[in-house]
Scaffold this active site. Structure first.
Site, PDB file in Angstrom:
ATOM      1  N   ASP A 389       9.935   1.071   6.390  1.00  0.00           N
ATOM      2  CA  ASP A 389       9.786  -0.151   5.612  1.00  0.00           C
ATOM      3  C   ASP A 389      11.028  -1.003   5.903  1.00  0.00           C
ATOM      4  OD1 ASP A 389       8.932  -1.964   3.523  1.00  0.00           O
ATOM      5  OD2 ASP A 389      10.520  -1.082   2.290  1.00  0.00           O
ATOM      6  N   LYS A 390      10.903  -2.333   5.791  1.00  0.00           N
ATOM      7  CA  LYS A 390      12.055  -3.179   6.130  1.00  0.00           C
ATOM      8  C   LYS A 390      12.980  -3.381   4.940  1.00  0.00           C
ATOM      9  CE  LYS A 390      11.954  -7.707   6.284  1.00  0.00           C
ATOM     10  NZ  LYS A 390      13.150  -8.093   5.471  1.00  0.00           N
ATOM     11  N   THR A 391      12.458  -3.995   3.891  1.00  0.00           N
ATOM     12  CA  THR A 391      13.303  -4.431   2.788  1.00  0.00           C
ATOM     13  C   THR A 391      13.805  -3.248   1.973  1.00  0.00           C
ATOM     14  OG1 THR A 391      11.990  -6.444   2.670  1.00  0.00           O
ATOM     15  CG2 THR A 391      13.452  -5.981   0.821  1.00  0.00           C
ATOM     16  N   THR A 542       6.145  -3.941   7.274  1.00  0.00           N
ATOM     17  CA  THR A 542       6.677  -4.818   6.240  1.00  0.00           C
ATOM     18  C   THR A 542       5.666  -5.863   5.807  1.00  0.00           C
ATOM     19  OG1 THR A 542       8.456  -6.388   5.720  1.00  0.00           O
ATOM     20  CG2 THR A 542       7.683  -6.336   8.001  1.00  0.00           C
ATOM     21  N   GLY A 543       5.854  -6.341   4.609  1.00  0.00           N
ATOM     22  CA  GLY A 543       5.023  -7.424   4.105  1.00  0.00           C
ATOM     23  C   GLY A 543       5.606  -8.786   4.412  1.00  0.00           C
ATOM     24  N   LYS A 570      -0.512  -0.550   3.510  1.00  0.00           N
ATOM     25  CA  LYS A 570       0.454   0.201   4.311  1.00  0.00           C
ATOM     26  C   LYS A 570      -0.053   1.605   4.631  1.00  0.00           C
ATOM     27  CE  LYS A 570       4.695  -2.235   2.999  1.00  0.00           C
ATOM     28  NZ  LYS A 570       6.050  -2.126   2.419  1.00  0.00           N
ATOM     29  N   ASP A 589      11.028   3.088   0.030  1.00  0.00           N
ATOM     30  CA  ASP A 589      11.830   3.172  -1.189  1.00  0.00           C
ATOM     31  C   ASP A 589      11.225   4.079  -2.248  1.00  0.00           C
ATOM     32  OD1 ASP A 589       9.758   1.768  -2.277  1.00  0.00           O
ATOM     33  OD2 ASP A 589      10.878  -0.070  -2.640  1.00  0.00           O
ATOM     34  N   ASP A 593       6.164   1.901  -1.609  1.00  0.00           N
ATOM     35  CA  ASP A 593       5.635   2.558  -0.415  1.00  0.00           C
ATOM     36  C   ASP A 593       5.036   3.929  -0.706  1.00  0.00           C
ATOM     37  OD1 ASP A 593       6.631   0.434   1.273  1.00  0.00           O
ATOM     38  OD2 ASP A 593       8.605   1.265   0.938  1.00  0.00           O
TER      39      ASP A 593
END
Length: 700
Positions: A389-391, A542-543, A570, A589, A593
């Site tokens: 995941d990115k954030t 990522t969103g 996802k 996180d 997710d």
């Protein structure tokens, strides 16, 4: 100044039991309190030491040894070998049968009880073989003592029981040391805390603390509960919880973890978690769960132990039949049978996997890698793709200045210093990003006067006696300022990457531009590089917009990007990757997710420091450091190697040992006594234990 808000992540709820409370017997070192195991699991191999402890085996060994020495001295074995006779006295001939019986009853009781449990669970194993061996030797010796023709085996029986007790003492110590390294965490909490009430300090027991209480943590003292700093600054040693070797700076608003050690400063912290809701309790809960969870390798070892038990009993019967047909005397036949049963005990096989599990789980926990499910860690060695995941995972989930371009003779550092001074009193996330970046770079921010927010445009203030403005393109249009070409090009490139841009203006001209975005974690670059070095594909899920995702992926060297994916979709992306034949780890996180973490072959949840009770992942990263992902893979591979090495040794040893014990080399004068068989079996166990301990040297 229309900038996007930073992404926020919901916290994770704690749960479980207060593992740090001393009255909880389940968390005492050793195997005490494990009687509950038979009710919780339907296999016998897991709990062959139910109700046993290191101290029990130690005490029984020394007492058995003390009784075995006179049994050997006044028995027949020493005399036949050396020709020496112990001094005779009235009743001296009864010393071996009396003391041998005491050793059998007292020293052999744990093995007899273990055999009953194994047979009750219909899974005979190591305890069954030991009980059979000492039981046959005892019954035969009693029969001979009462008149049956032959030579009794009292010395062999006593020696055998003593050696077995020593072997099990060594095994229990090995497992207890592996588990105890983490269970020592339970002792990190102080017995009392200094609570501040109406400006008054009072020392209270830890159990008296409640959420909302304010505690004083003096220099060098341990933090008594999870909390948030209200006042004071210090550096706290969190290495025993997170694995982070460097002290972590704490300021008002920062969280502190129960059990960590305060540095030179004094802190006042408001309690946010006590008892079962502390990070320490969460860590203990996860470690205990992981060390008792079943793995595929453990299931394989249990099946192998069962088959070996059956084979050993069959080999003992064949040995007895063969030697009787060959005309061997009864004592010799019984001795061969006992030796086969002893030497074939799947002792090493039973220790091969549990000890590696205990050590690897401990090693991971002390490095900030908390294993919730053993199968997840076991599967990590087979991964082909890691999806991030990115954030909040690859990025900080907090805005920072990620690029600066200055003009008009002003340096980038000076531009950031002035802009931070203008923005310091603003509550806007982009303004705070500028201030935070300046502080992190060690820039001293000067005071500003006449601060004023200009709604929808930006802010202005007097810094160093000159009026300065900070804001977006709308502010420049309002001030009728055209940015220089180099700043215009910088802003355009930042916008294409999905980044916000603010300008610093003074005296009717724009002198600097700042690109603001969710900053990439400094550790992410190394994490991606290490995964590539391991031969793994790295993917981002990522969103966020494709422009933002592509920019981050390009910076980090990520192979594949899935952007603009809704949270509920996802898991579908992970499922698609798996259907294509990839073995996938999902790193997220643990909240947004969660479905994707559960869908992946291995779910890795970022624990966000103190929050370790993440329910979705197989492994929790206490430090939220993406570099720990390749460390998980390294730990998994090293653990698997040790398991396989131990299984090969434990099983291969029996291929040679059983025929030797049966007497296949008897015609050449090679015969193993039962006690020698017990020694060889114990040696194989020690080899397995030492090999497992070498896992501690693994470079993660």
């Amino acid at each position: 100044m229309a900038h996007g808000e930073p992404t926020e992540h919901a916290g994770h709820a704690h749960g479980g039991h207060p593992t740090h409370e001393p009255e909880r017997a389940a968390h005492e070192p050793g195997h005490a309190g494990h009687e509950r195991g038979a009710a919780e699991h339907e296999h016998a191999a897991h709990d062959r030491h139910a109700g046993h402890s290191v101290a029990m085996f130690r005490d029984r060994f020394w007492i058995a040894l003390a009784l075995t020495i006179p049994t050997v001295l006044w028995g027949h074995m020493l005399t036949s070998v050396t020709g020496w006779h112990a001094p005779a006295f009235p009743g001296s001939t009864l010393v071996p049968p009396i003391l041998g019986t005491v050793v059998f009853v007292y020293g052999g009781l744990p093995f007899l009880q273990g055999a009953v449990r194994e047979l009750r669970d219909r899974l005979p194993g190591m305890m069954t073989l030991i009980a059979l061996a000492i039981g046959v030797a005892f019954v035969f010796s009693v029969a001979v003592t009462l008149g049956y023709p032959g030579m009794p085996l009292w010395e062999e029986l006593a020696t055998l029981v003593t050696v077995m007790l020593l072997g099990h003492w060594i095994e229990m110590r090995s497992i207890t040391q592996a588990q105890g390294a983490v269970k020592e965490l339970a002792k990190l909490l102080p017995s009392s805390a200094v609570r501040v009430v109406d400006g008054r300090e009072e020392e209270v027991p830890l159990a008296a603390l409640r959420d909302g209480d304010v505690v004083l943590v003096r220099p060098g003292a341990r933090v008594p509960a999870d909390g948030r700093v209200q006042s004071g600054e210090s550096a706290v040693d969190e290495s025993m919880i997170t694995g982070e070797s460097r002290p972590v700076k704490k300021r008002p608003g920062d969280g502190v973890i129960a059990g960590t050690v305060n540095g030179a400063g004094s802190l006042r912290a408001q309690v946010t978690g006590t008892g079962e809701r502390t990070a320490l309790a969460g860590i203990m809960r996860l470690v205990e769960s992981a060390q008792t969870s079943r793995s595929r390798a453990q299931a394989l070892a249990d099946r192998a132990a069962l088959l070996l038990t059956i084979a050993a009993i069959g080999a003992a019967l064949v040995t007895a039949l063969a030697w009787r047909l060959a005309g061997a005397p009864g004592a010799f036949v019984v001795e061969r049978v006992v030796t086969v049963l002893v030497i074939a005990c799947p002792h090493a096989l039973g220790l091969a996997i549990p000890l590696v599990i205990a050590i690897s789980t401990t090693l991971g926990a002390r490095s900030g890698l908390l294993v919730r499910d053993r199968r997840g860690l076991e599967e990590a060695r087979r991964l082909t793709t890691v999806v991030f995941d990115k954030t909040g995972t690859l990025t900080l989930a907090e805005h920072r200045v990620v690029g600066v371009r200055s003009g008009g003779g002003m340096s980038e550092g000076e531009a950031l210093r002035v802009a931070a001074a203008v923005e310091r009193d603003s509550e806007h996330p982009v303004a705070q990003a500028v201030v935070r970046t300046a502080r992190e770079r060690g820039i001293a921010i000067p005071d500003a006067q006449a601060f004023e927010a200009i709604p929808g445009y930006g802010v202005r203030a007097r810094v160093d006696g000159r009026e300065r403005h900070v804001g977006g393109p709308n502010l420049l249009r309002r001030l009728s300022i055209a940015p220089p070409a180099e700043l215009e090009a910088f802003a355009r490139a930042a916008a294409e990457r999905g980044q916000s841009v603010v300008f610093l203006a003074e005296e009717g001209r724009a002198v600097a531009a700042f690109a603001v975005a969710d900053a990439v974690r400094p550790e992410s670059h190394e994490a991606v590089r290490r995964l590539h070095d391991m031969g793994l594909e790295v993917t981002m899920l990522t969103g966020d917009s494709r422009a933002v995702a592509t920019a981050v992926a390009g910076e980090l060297g990520i192979d594949t990007v899935h952007a603009e994916v809704l949270p509920e979709r996802k898991a579908e992306v992970i499922e698609t990757l798996r259907r294509s034949g990839k073995r996938v780890a999902m790193v997220g996180d643990g909240v947004n997710d969660a479905p994707a973490l559960v869908t992946a072959n291995v779910g890795i949840a970022m624990g966000a420091g103190t929050d370790v009770a993440v329910e979705a992942g197989d492994v929790v990263l206490v430090r939220s450091d993406p570099r720990d992902v390749p460390r998980i893979v390294a730990l998994s591979r090293a653990t698997y190697r040790k398991m396989i090495q131990n299984l090969w040794w434990a099983a291969g040893y029996n291929v040679v040992a059983i025929p030797l014990a049966g007497g296949v080399l008897a015609r050449w004068g090679v015969l193993l006594a039962p006690a020698v068989g017990a020694v060889l079996m114990s040696v194989s166990t020690v080899v397995v234990a030492i090999n497992a301990q070498l896992l501690r040297r693994a470079r993660l």
